[in-house]
Each structure stands twice: as structure tokens, then as C-alpha cells.
Design a protein around this motif. Structure first.
Motif, PDB file in Angstrom:
ATOM      1  N   ALA A  42     -14.971 -12.096  32.065  1.00 11.76           N
ATOM      2  CA  ALA A  42     -14.798 -11.860  33.499  1.00 11.76           C
ATOM      3  C   ALA A  42     -14.154 -13.067  34.169  1.00 11.76           C
ATOM      4  N   ALA A  43     -14.543 -14.258  33.767  1.00 16.09           N
ATOM      5  CA  ALA A  43     -13.954 -15.481  34.328  1.00 16.09           C
ATOM      6  C   ALA A  43     -12.467 -15.558  34.027  1.00 16.09           C
ATOM      7  N   ALA A  44     -12.096 -15.179  32.814  1.00 11.65           N
ATOM      8  CA  ALA A  44     -10.690 -15.229  32.410  1.00 11.65           C
ATOM      9  C   ALA A  44      -9.860 -14.119  33.062  1.00 11.65           C
ATOM     10  N   SER A  45     -10.526 -13.070  33.553  1.00 10.83           N
ATOM     11  CA  SER A  45      -9.822 -11.915  34.102  1.00 10.83           C
ATOM     12  C   SER A  45      -9.819 -11.855  35.630  1.00 10.83           C
ATOM     13  N   THR A  46     -10.506 -12.798  36.273  1.00 12.97           N
ATOM     14  CA  THR A  46     -10.593 -12.806  37.735  1.00 12.97           C
ATOM     15  C   THR A  46     -10.152 -14.169  38.260  1.00 12.97           C
ATOM     16  N   HIS A  47     -10.015 -14.256  39.591  1.00 12.91           N
ATOM     17  CA  HIS A  47      -9.506 -15.495  40.172  1.00 12.91           C
ATOM     18  C   HIS A  47     -10.388 -16.087  41.261  1.00 12.91           C
ATOM     19  N   SER A  48     -11.158 -15.256  41.964  1.00  8.25           N
ATOM     20  CA  SER A  48     -11.887 -15.789  43.114  1.00  8.25           C
ATOM     21  C   SER A  48     -13.350 -15.383  43.178  1.00  8.25           C
ATOM     22  N   ILE A  49     -13.732 -14.297  42.541  1.00 12.37           N
ATOM     23  CA  ILE A  49     -15.102 -13.812  42.641  1.00 12.37           C
ATOM     24  C   ILE A  49     -16.058 -14.766  41.924  1.00 12.37           C
ATOM     25  N   GLU A  50     -17.225 -15.018  42.548  1.00 18.91           N
ATOM     26  CA  GLU A  50     -18.233 -15.878  41.933  1.00 18.91           C
ATOM     27  C   GLU A  50     -19.025 -15.058  40.925  1.00 18.91           C
TER      28      GLU A  50
END
Length: 92
Positions: A42-50
């Protein structure tokens, strides 16, 4: 499926998500993954969501050193966009 949902949540304007860090006896394919692996994806696939687990118990479920390593790894992948609450005991 879960990865698509976090991407959609970010695109919809959600600021954060918490993923379940509990063992489950589910047998369906794709269920009950080691949530920290999913958080890395998820971290590698998103940019701003915590991203977070909501609650992690590093003594009863996992060795604390393992949780320290995976939490630091996910935080690095997410550029610091992580939030996890640690529970150290069953006593209230």
C-alpha cells in the motif's frame, strides 16, 4: 482486492486507513495476510494517505524486534506516512 481499496480511498480523498493486525481463521484466498506486507504494498502504491494497523501487540502476537523492523521498513516505504498504536500487555 485490499490494495485496490486503499488506492480508491486515497483517490476519494481519505486521509488515513487502518488495517487489521489480528490472526483470523479465514480460508478464502487473499485473506488473513501478514498485514505488514500489505502495508508495504500500500505504501508503494499510494502517495499521501496515512497507513497504520490501528493496534499492534508486539509481545503477545509477534517478537517486538520483528515489529520494530517491519514498522521501520513500512515507514521508510511510506515516507513517514505511518501510524501504529502499540499495546504491550493484556492488563487494562
Amino acid at each position: 482486492m485490499l490494495l485496490k481499496q486503499v488506492i480508491a480511498a486515497e483517490e476519494a480523498g481519505f486521509e488515513s486507513i487502518d488495517a487489521n493486525d489480528h490472526f483470523h481463521p479465514w480460508s478464502e484466498e487473499g485473506q488473513a495476510c501478514f498485514i505488514w506486507s500489505w502495508l508495504g504494498a500500500a505504501a508503494a502504491s499510494t502517495h499521501s494517505i496515512e497507513l497504520g494497523t490501528g493496534l499492534t501487540c508486539p509481545i503477545l502476537r509477534y517478537n517486538p524486534a520483528v515489529i520494530a523492523q517491519v514498522a521501520a521498513t513500512v515507514s521508510s516505504l511510506a515516507g513517514g506516512r505511518t501510524d501504529t498504536i502499540f499495546k504491550w500487555t493484556n492488563k487494562t
